[in-house]
Scaffold this motif. Structure first.
Motif, short mmCIF file in Angstrom:
data_model
loop_
_atom_site.label_atom_id
_atom_site.label_comp_id
_atom_site.label_asym_id
_atom_site.label_seq_id
_atom_site.Cartn_x
_atom_site.Cartn_y
_atom_site.Cartn_z
N GLY A 1 49.91 42.46 48.39
CA GLY A 1 48.86 41.93 47.59
C GLY A 1 48.44 40.42 47.71
N ILE A 2 49.08 39.99 48.44
CA ILE A 2 49.01 38.17 49.14
C ILE A 2 47.73 38.71 49.81
CG2 ILE A 2 49.22 37.18 51.14
CD1 ILE A 2 52.14 37.18 50.93
N ILE B 1 45.08 41.31 49.60
CA ILE B 1 44.29 41.38 48.08
C ILE B 1 43.68 39.87 48.09
CG2 ILE B 1 43.16 42.59 46.04
CD1 ILE B 1 46.04 45.07 47.00
N ALA B 2 44.79 39.52 47.15
CA ALA B 2 43.99 37.97 46.88
C ALA B 2 43.45 37.61 47.25
CB ALA B 2 45.36 37.47 46.91
N ASN C 1 40.19 38.28 49.06
CA ASN C 1 39.36 38.10 47.06
C ASN C 1 38.51 36.73 47.12
OD1 ASN C 1 38.05 40.75 46.08
ND2 ASN C 1 39.98 41.21 46.56
N VAL C 2 39.60 35.81 47.51
CA VAL C 2 39.41 34.43 46.74
C VAL C 2 38.15 34.39 47.93
CG1 VAL C 2 40.61 32.07 47.92
CG2 VAL C 2 41.60 33.64 46.14
N GLN D 1 36.28 36.30 48.90
CA GLN D 1 34.87 36.83 48.68
C GLN D 1 34.14 36.01 47.94
OE1 GLN D 1 33.41 39.81 49.46
NE2 GLN D 1 34.69 41.21 49.14
N LEU D 2 34.57 35.02 47.18
CA LEU D 2 34.52 34.61 45.91
C LEU D 2 34.02 33.15 46.34
CD1 LEU D 2 36.88 33.84 42.73
CD2 LEU D 2 34.75 34.89 42.13
N SER E 1 30.20 37.49 50.27
CA SER E 1 30.33 38.32 51.13
C SER E 1 28.94 38.85 51.48
CB SER E 1 30.06 40.17 50.19
OG SER E 1 29.57 39.66 49.04
N GLN F 1 41.36 44.12 57.82
CA GLN F 1 41.90 45.36 58.01
C GLN F 1 41.61 46.28 58.71
OE1 GLN F 1 40.97 47.95 54.70
NE2 GLN F 1 42.33 49.28 55.05
N ILE G 1 44.20 50.51 45.71
CA ILE G 1 44.92 49.34 45.07
C ILE G 1 45.03 49.13 43.16
CG2 ILE G 1 44.35 46.71 44.28
CD1 ILE G 1 42.59 46.43 47.16
N TYR H 1 35.58 39.95 41.85
CA TYR H 1 36.23 39.67 42.47
C TYR H 1 37.88 38.45 42.20
CZ TYR H 1 32.52 40.28 45.83
OH TYR H 1 31.82 41.09 46.85
N GLN I 1 40.49 41.02 41.06
CA GLN I 1 40.86 41.39 42.17
C GLN I 1 41.56 40.81 42.44
OE1 GLN I 1 39.11 44.36 45.06
NE2 GLN I 1 37.27 43.98 44.56
N ILE I 2 41.98 39.50 42.52
CA ILE I 2 42.46 38.09 42.99
C ILE I 2 44.04 38.45 41.85
CG2 ILE I 2 42.60 35.74 42.70
CD1 ILE I 2 40.08 35.33 43.67
N GLY J 1 45.40 41.30 43.30
CA GLY J 1 46.85 41.07 44.08
C GLY J 1 48.29 40.26 43.61
N ALA J 2 47.70 38.82 42.49
CA ALA J 2 48.70 38.27 41.61
C ALA J 2 49.63 39.02 40.95
CB ALA J 2 48.54 37.30 41.63
N ILE K 1 50.57 42.25 42.05
CA ILE K 1 51.87 43.14 42.72
C ILE K 1 52.31 41.88 43.33
CG2 ILE K 1 51.60 44.30 44.97
CD1 ILE K 1 48.51 45.26 45.02
N VAL K 2 51.98 40.77 44.14
CA VAL K 2 53.39 39.72 44.00
C VAL K 2 54.05 38.96 43.48
CG1 VAL K 2 53.26 37.36 44.82
CG2 VAL K 2 51.25 38.82 45.88
#
Lengths: 292, 306
Positions: free
Chosen positions: A107-108, A110-111, A114-115, A117-118, A122, A223, B234, B271, B274-275, B278-279, B281-282
């Motif tokens: 989860g960390i 993915i977050a 994407n942070v 990416q923003l 990309s 990854q 995901i 994006y 997806q953030i 991720g959040a 999941i955590v």
């Protein structure tokens, strides 16, 4: 295939393999350290590497100074980022079932990706520095890879010196041998976890800074390094720190060797086949570890 | 109480079965995708929710099924129904190849092996151009079958939910869950953990393969990046964790809630979306390990197997 393989080609492959391998060893040592002291596989390891690569990219883009000097900033920065992650999130799942730590770090990851990416978009970035190669006899030695090798060897050597000789290093090794006994000996295990995660993040980010000069930088680049680092510690034996060095070199050599026989596309799959074979034939690693 | 629940379920299913008679094209496609997500989330739940072995690459089975199905349809002229079932079989074979070496061991080996699998499948599919069309993809002959695919996806979602019910209320399911709770204790009780982990994994791979075949038929065109996206894995994981892992209705609840949310709100902010995943999941791992259903169970004294 009909390709004749000359001794020069084999020599070139061995050199390239060792150059790449030193980098793998350094990055994987970080993953091994976290696994050793906490029994946690950090899925976000490659993501931290990606953050290191971006640190170097922006350093070079905005300041225009030698990208290798960014290590002086990236390493301490990511050391603290790592400690922060450990303190706020990972510490809560250290004693939980494995599922929790795997999912949490996933989860960390993915977050963070994407942070990135923003904020960084990309777009594929690169650091144009130190291109070209030295010609030594019949061999071509890419300059950026040679520097990456030297820096990785130096950082890995410092890390090992630290683990072997300093009091804190000994405490880390004691914790990874047995958390309970370390605690009985008066070692503050939670502090050790914090330092281990910080050091591991710094090692990953050092890898990122070094590959930034060699490969394309984009948010999802990490990854594959998580996967390869894990393969390296499986090769060397999980929880076995010198094993990580051997594993990294071996992975570098096998990948380069495969590129002699296979197209570049397929050689990406070689690491995977290697993992499945090792798990099938010698799951405790080549040097023997503590896998069950 | 039991009869009331069964009656409500029967009425719900009947309404869903009659829905295509009144629905618009968009409505059918929306529901069809919803069924697909229920089927995928529920499948992930069978391995990761029940045995506790995390699969980070379940989309590999979806993609394998999609390609196997599409190849059978285009080059061998199969009907998409049997072709999709063959896609499920292909996914199970892949699961056997990966699961046998990786599930013999305890610990994170399986999780990492699955993390890399998706990438490898994408590379292989791109490489064998003769069979798969490589990077330029594979086009299926034109066919308007949304209505039939609606029922096919619905049947897949129903079947895997039914399988989850049968498992969770049976001895086999108890063995899976014992492995999750304490693998060494499970072994000590005489459960052949290697074998049961593999069973759970093979079961969890079949439906994603079949659904992949349906998806390929529905889309009419597939390429490596469209059937092997990391985001699909995901999404499956988030749906199950959010709804409640290891339960029968948690994955359904998670899939419905998040899919509706995704369609209405998030489609435009990839994006950020997806953030947010991720959040979730955590957040779920740290604060709500049994998901929404777990919270409801505690608050309203719902039955243990739900």
């Amino acid at each position: 295939m009909g390709v004749t393989i000359t001794p020069t080609m084999v020599g070139q492959v061995v050199i390239s393999g060792l150059l790449a391998g030193a980098l793998y060893s350094m990055v994987a040592l970080g993953l091994a350290l976290i696994y050793g002291v906490m029994r946690v596989i950090n899925i976000a390891h490659g993501t931290l590497l990606m953050l290191g690569a971006y640190t170097t990219f922006w350093w070079f883009r905005l300041l225009g100074i030698n990208p290798y000097l960014s290590l002086l900033v990236a390493l301490p920065l990511m050391f603290f980022v790592g400690m922060l992650l450990q303190r706020t999130l990972v510490a809560r799942v250290v004693d939980a079932p494995e599922l929790s730590s795997l999912l949490l770090t996933f989860g960390i990851s993915i977050a963070l990706v994407n942070v990135a990416q923003l904020t960084f978009t990309s777009d594929v970035r690169s650091v144009e520095f130190l291109t070209g190669a030295f010609l030594v006899g019949p061999f071509a030695l890419s300059k950026s890879r040679l520097v990456a090798f030297a820096v990785a060897v130096a950082i890995t050597a410092i890390a090992f010196w630290f683990l072997q000789k300093t009091k804190l290093g000994k405490a880390i090794r004691a914790t990874s041998q047995s958390s309970e006994v370390a605690m009985v000996c008066g070692i503050n295990v939670h502090r050790i976890h914090l330092y281990a995660f910080g050091i591991a993040s710094a090692l990953a980010s050092a890898g990122g800074s070094l590959v930034a000069v060699m490969v394309a930088i984009q948010p999802e680049m990490g990854q594959v390094y998580t996967f390869k680092s894990f393969l390296v510690i499986v090769l060397g034996g999980a929880g076995n720190y010198p094993g990580a060095l051997l594993g990294g070199m071996l992975l570098g050599l096998v990948e380069q060797l495969a590129s002699l026989f296979l197209t570049t596309q397929l050689s990406e799959a070689v690491a995977y086949v290697l993992l499945v074979l090792v798990l099938l034939l010698r799951p405790t690693g080549l040097l023997g570890g503590r896998a069950t | 109480m039991r009869w009331a629940v069964l009656a409500a379920l029967a009425i719900g299913l009947l309404l869903l079965a009659l829905y295509p008679l009144v629905a618009t094209g968009y409505g059918i496609r929306f529901m069809l995708q919803l069924f697909m997500w229920v089927a995928l989330a529920q499948s992930w739940n069978l391995i990761s929710g029940l045995t506790g072995y995390v699969s980070f690459g379940h989309v590999a089975f979806f993609g394998t099924g999609a390609y196997a199905g599409a190849i059978l349809v285009t080059t061998h002229g199969w009907h998409w129904g049997p072709a999709s079932l063959a896609g499920g079989v292909a996914a199970v074979i892949l699961a056997l190849i990966i699961g046998y070496p990786c599930l013999r061991l305890k610990g994170p080996y399986f999780a990492i092996a699955m993390l890399g699998l998706n990438e490898v499948m994408r590379v292989l599919v791109s490489y064998f151009e003769g069979l798969t069309g490589g990077g330029s993809g594979l086009s299926l002959p034109t066919l308007h079958a949304s209505g039939q695919i609606y029922y096919a996806m619905g049947a897949a979602a129903l079947a895997v939910t039914g399988a989850a019910h049968l498992l969770i209320t049976s001895r086999v399911g108890l063995r899976f869950m014992t492995i999750r709770e304490d693998e060494i204790a499970a072994e000590a009780m005489g459960i052949n953990t290697e074998r049961y982990k593999l069973y759970a994994f093979l079961l969890s791979a079949f439906v994603p393969g079949v659904v992949g075949g349906f998806f390929a038929r529905d889309q009419g065109y597939i390429e490596p990046i469209s059937v092997f996206p990391l985001l699909t894995t995901i999404t499956m994981i988030v749906m199950v964790l959010f709804g409640g892992k290891g339960t029968i209705w948690g994955p359904v609840l998670g899939a419905v809630t998040l899919f509706v949310f995704q369609e209405l709100v998030w489609a435009r902010f990839l994006y950020l979306h997806q953030i947010f995943f991720g959040a979730i999941i955590v957040f779920v791992v740290l604060l709500m390990p049994r998901g929404i259903l777990g919270v409801l169970q505690e608050r309203y004294r719902l039955p243990r197997t739900i």
